[in-house]
Design a protein around this motif. Structure first.
Motif, PDB file in Angstrom:
ATOM      1  N   ALA A 208       0.840  -1.212   0.000  1.00 12.23           N
ATOM      2  CA  ALA A 208       0.000   0.000   0.000  1.00 12.23           C
ATOM      3  C   ALA A 208       0.869   1.253   0.000  1.00 12.23           C
ATOM      4  N   MET A 209       0.548   2.182  -0.893  1.00 11.72           N
ATOM      5  CA  MET A 209       1.245   3.463  -0.907  1.00 11.72           C
ATOM      6  C   MET A 209       0.268   4.637  -0.821  1.00 11.72           C
ATOM      7  N   ASP A 210      -1.018   4.326  -0.815  1.00 15.63           N
ATOM      8  CA  ASP A 210      -2.041   5.348  -0.593  1.00 15.63           C
ATOM      9  C   ASP A 210      -2.655   5.072   0.776  1.00 15.63           C
ATOM     10  N   PHE A 211      -2.347   5.950   1.717  1.00 14.46           N
ATOM     11  CA  PHE A 211      -2.778   5.718   3.099  1.00 14.46           C
ATOM     12  C   PHE A 211      -4.080   6.440   3.444  1.00 14.46           C
ATOM     13  N   ALA A 212      -4.651   7.177   2.488  1.00 20.74           N
ATOM     14  CA  ALA A 212      -5.860   7.953   2.777  1.00 20.74           C
ATOM     15  C   ALA A 212      -6.997   7.107   3.360  1.00 20.74           C
ATOM     16  N   PRO A 213      -7.280   5.894   2.810  1.00 16.90           N
ATOM     17  CA  PRO A 213      -8.380   5.097   3.381  1.00 16.90           C
ATOM     18  C   PRO A 213      -8.134   4.697   4.835  1.00 16.90           C
ATOM     19  N   TYR A 214      -6.883   4.519   5.184  1.00 18.49           N
ATOM     20  CA  TYR A 214      -6.540   4.089   6.546  1.00 18.49           C
ATOM     21  C   TYR A 214      -6.525   5.277   7.512  1.00 18.49           C
ATOM     22  N   LEU A 215      -6.027   6.404   7.030  1.00 17.65           N
ATOM     23  CA  LEU A 215      -5.993   7.607   7.874  1.00 17.65           C
ATOM     24  C   LEU A 215      -7.401   8.104   8.169  1.00 17.65           C
ATOM     25  N   ALA A 216      -8.321   7.859   7.237  1.00 15.89           N
ATOM     26  CA  ALA A 216      -9.708   8.294   7.430  1.00 15.89           C
ATOM     27  C   ALA A 216     -10.378   7.553   8.585  1.00 15.89           C
ATOM     28  N   GLN A 217      -9.814   6.408   8.992  1.00 12.18           N
ATOM     29  CA  GLN A 217     -10.410   5.600  10.066  1.00 12.18           C
ATOM     30  C   GLN A 217      -9.946   6.007  11.468  1.00 12.18           C
ATOM     31  N   VAL A 218      -8.974   6.927  11.547  1.00 10.77           N
ATOM     32  CA  VAL A 218      -8.435   7.302  12.859  1.00 10.77           C
ATOM     33  C   VAL A 218      -9.512   8.031  13.670  1.00 10.77           C
ATOM     34  N   PRO A 219      -9.846   7.537  14.873  1.00 10.52           N
ATOM     35  CA  PRO A 219     -10.857   8.202  15.698  1.00 10.52           C
ATOM     36  C   PRO A 219     -10.392   9.606  16.108  1.00 10.52           C
ATOM     37  N   ARG A 220     -11.344  10.507  16.266  1.00 11.62           N
ATOM     38  CA  ARG A 220     -10.983  11.882  16.626  1.00 11.62           C
ATOM     39  C   ARG A 220     -10.627  12.022  18.103  1.00 11.62           C
ATOM     40  N   ASP A 221     -11.079  11.057  18.929  1.00 11.36           N
ATOM     41  CA  ASP A 221     -10.903  11.224  20.377  1.00 11.36           C
ATOM     42  C   ASP A 221      -9.660  10.512  20.923  1.00 11.36           C
ATOM     43  N   VAL A 222      -8.593  10.397  20.100  1.00 11.00           N
ATOM     44  CA  VAL A 222      -7.351   9.790  20.603  1.00 11.00           C
ATOM     45  C   VAL A 222      -6.319  10.883  20.843  1.00 11.00           C
ATOM     46  N   ASP A 223      -5.377  10.574  21.728  1.00 10.83           N
ATOM     47  CA  ASP A 223      -4.332  11.548  22.064  1.00 10.83           C
ATOM     48  C   ASP A 223      -3.190  11.550  21.058  1.00 10.83           C
ATOM     49  N   ARG A 236       6.251   7.807   2.453  1.00 13.04           N
ATOM     50  CA  ARG A 236       4.925   8.148   1.928  1.00 13.04           C
ATOM     51  C   ARG A 236       3.928   8.411   3.061  1.00 13.04           C
ATOM     52  N   PHE A 237       3.982   7.591   4.119  1.00 11.80           N
ATOM     53  CA  PHE A 237       3.060   7.768   5.241  1.00 11.80           C
ATOM     54  C   PHE A 237       3.275   9.124   5.909  1.00 11.80           C
ATOM     55  N   ALA A 238       4.545   9.498   6.135  1.00  7.86           N
ATOM     56  CA  ALA A 238       4.849  10.782   6.786  1.00  7.86           C
ATOM     57  C   ALA A 238       4.257  11.939   5.977  1.00  7.86           C
ATOM     58  N   LYS A 239       4.409  11.871   4.661  1.00  7.01           N
ATOM     59  CA  LYS A 239       3.908  12.940   3.788  1.00  7.01           C
ATOM     60  C   LYS A 239       2.387  13.029   3.856  1.00  7.01           C
ATOM     61  N   GLN A 240       1.732  11.863   3.748  1.00  5.33           N
ATOM     62  CA  GLN A 240       0.273  11.876   3.731  1.00  5.33           C
ATOM     63  C   GLN A 240      -0.312  12.189   5.105  1.00  5.33           C
ATOM     64  N   TYR A 241       0.401  11.793   6.163  1.00  7.98           N
ATOM     65  CA  TYR A 241      -0.066  12.120   7.514  1.00  7.98           C
ATOM     66  C   TYR A 241      -0.032  13.640   7.704  1.00  7.98           C
ATOM     67  N   GLY A 242       1.048  14.262   7.211  1.00  6.09           N
ATOM     68  CA  GLY A 242       1.153  15.717   7.309  1.00  6.09           C
ATOM     69  C   GLY A 242       0.078  16.419   6.505  1.00  6.09           C
ATOM     70  N   GLU A 243      -0.231  15.898   5.316  1.00  3.38           N
ATOM     71  CA  GLU A 243      -1.229  16.520   4.437  1.00  3.38           C
ATOM     72  C   GLU A 243      -2.657  16.311   4.928  1.00  3.38           C
ATOM     73  N   SER A 244      -2.877  15.274   5.712  1.00  2.00           N
ATOM     74  CA  SER A 244      -4.238  14.910   6.140  1.00  2.00           C
ATOM     75  C   SER A 244      -4.813  15.846   7.192  1.00  2.00           C
ATOM     76  N   GLY A 245      -3.935  16.612   7.835  1.00  2.00           N
ATOM     77  CA  GLY A 245      -4.398  17.467   8.929  1.00  2.00           C
ATOM     78  C   GLY A 245      -4.392  16.770  10.274  1.00  2.00           C
ATOM     79  N   LEU A 246      -4.136  15.457  10.278  1.00  2.00           N
ATOM     80  CA  LEU A 246      -4.123  14.711  11.540  1.00  2.00           C
ATOM     81  C   LEU A 246      -2.976  15.144  12.458  1.00  2.00           C
ATOM     82  N   LYS A 247      -1.852  15.528  11.852  1.00  2.00           N
ATOM     83  CA  LYS A 247      -0.668  15.854  12.645  1.00  2.00           C
ATOM     84  C   LYS A 247      -0.925  16.994  13.626  1.00  2.00           C
TER      85      LYS A 247
END
Length: 414
Positions: A208-223, A236-247
């Protein structure tokens, strides 16, 4: 003296001269000490294999390239990331090249495939591969691990996340293979023993090199989010994690190999602030590491990766052990014992090391944080856990009664 006696004396003298014992004053050249190297030098893991080989060469060269007057000869083979190929190359190294010691071995499936022939041949071997079980329930006698057991650096991260970072609830994303399972298992066990909860585990296929489907599953109420990714997936994960707004909401922590120099050089500012645990960092200030860094940067023309450091240690242990037994590496049991001792007495870039009775290094684990210093990303050491056992603080006999870390253990509790 009879005619026959004269002939016998002459024959003995000729034999003695041929052996270099009398008459010439020059001893024959000693046979080289042969080190077999086995790793993927082609395919998707080729860069790791090349880094391993470069590190091993530096370790042997740093020791003068010889031991007790015997040249150390390195014989390298490409296992192509394939267990059947690895077994064929191993047979060649043992039967044709007659190596005295084997070093390298990156991939878990290849490591396990080589255990039976190595135990049969009683060949001293130093493995870099990380699967927990290689040094836990049935440790081979003739294989020493030079690296770490997969869960080993993640136990301290679980402790640090709960007690220092004060995280209560985290989500995890990890590569769906034994390394991912064991790393995450080690984190989860210690984190939950300290009062935290891993509320979700998401397993990501190795291709897998597209992590968007997996990042979309991260619950909002985690630390925070815990990751276990390496090499191309890590970049690739570091880049997409930064772009997702999750960071901005969830700090990213995990295995330190994620931001090892081999991956960090391909990352941008999205890596700043990422924290992880590993057994080495280029920024360690101890004298042995400073000497290694000077040598490696001159040789490589770039900052070395942790594979370089571990295999550099491997080369130095082999040379020091051979020297300690006056080059008599044909005595395999004595050579293996000398390698064990050399691992503890040779100044190491990582810091102090002691092989446990299961053949795994007890060693420092460092909490690292990616920072930008003078325009360059680096792993800064922010905390040290000294002399971490592969069993963490658990008693080995109690630890070994519990299930091995795998895809489903420890379970996620509802």
């Amino acid at each position: 003296m009879t005619h026959r006696a004269r002939h016998l004396t002459l024959a003995v003298t000729v034999v003695a001269m041929a052996a270099g014992l009398v008459g010439t004053g020059v001893a024959p050249a000693a046979e080289p000490i042969k080190v077999g190297f086995l790793a993927p030098m082609s395919g998707i893991f080729a860069q790791a294999g090349k880094d391993m080989l470069d590190g091993l060469k530096m370790g042997i060269e740093a020791s003068g390239g010889q031991a007790a007057g015997r040249k150390i000869e390195l014989i390298e083979e490409d296992d192509e990331g394939n267990p059947a190929t690895a077994q064929a190359k191993y047979r060649k190294l043992v039967q044709q090249d007659k190596v005295h010691v084997l070093a390298g071995v990156l991939l878990a499936n290849i490591g396990y495939a080589l255990v039976p022939p190595i135990e049969r041949d009683e060949l001293p071997s130093l493995f870099l591969t990380t699967p927990d079980e290689l040094t836990k329930r049935k440790p081979p006698k003739w294989i020493l691990r030079t690296n770490f057991a997969a869960s080993q650096p993640m136990h301290p991260l679980g402790d640090y996340a709960a007690k220092v970072l004060k995280y209560k609830r985290v989500a995890a994303l990890a590569m769906d293979n034994p390394f991912g399972h064991e790393c995450l298992g080690g984190f989860q066990r210690v984190f939950e023993d300290a009062g935290g909860r891993v509320v979700q585990k998401t397993w990501v296929p190795l291709n897998a090199m597209d992590f968007a489907p997996y990042l979309a599953q991260v619950p909002r109420d985690v630390d925070a989010v815990v990751q276990v990714f390496v090499a191309g997936q890590a970049v690739r994960f570091a880049k997409q994690y930064g772009e997702s707004g999750l960071k901005d909401r969830h700090p990213l922590i995990g295995i330190g190999v994620f931001t090892d120099e081999s991956a960090l050089r391909s990352m941008g500012d999205e890596a700043i602030g990422v924290m992880g645990t590993l057994i080495w960092a280029p920024t360690l200030p101890n004298p042995a590491n400073q000497a290694f860094m000077k040598l490696a940067e001159a040789k490589l023309k770039r900052t070395p990766a942790y594979f370089h450091a571990v295999m550099y240690s491997t080369g130095r242990w082999i040379a020091a052990a051979a020297g300690a037994i006056e080059g008599k590496v044909e005595d395999r049991a004595r050579f293996l014992a000398a390698i064990r001792k050399a691992s503890e007495t040779t100044d190491d870039p990582r810091g102090p090391i002691k092989l446990d009775e299961y053949n795994n290094p007890t060693q420092n684990v460092y909490v690292l944080k990616v920072e930008k210093v003078n325009g360059r990303l680096q792993n800064t050491v922010i905390h040290t856990y000294p002399m971490v056992s592969q069993f963490w603080t658990y008693k080995p006999e109690e630890f070994l009664k519990t299930p091995a870390y795998d895809r489903n253990y420890p379970p996620v509790r509802p």
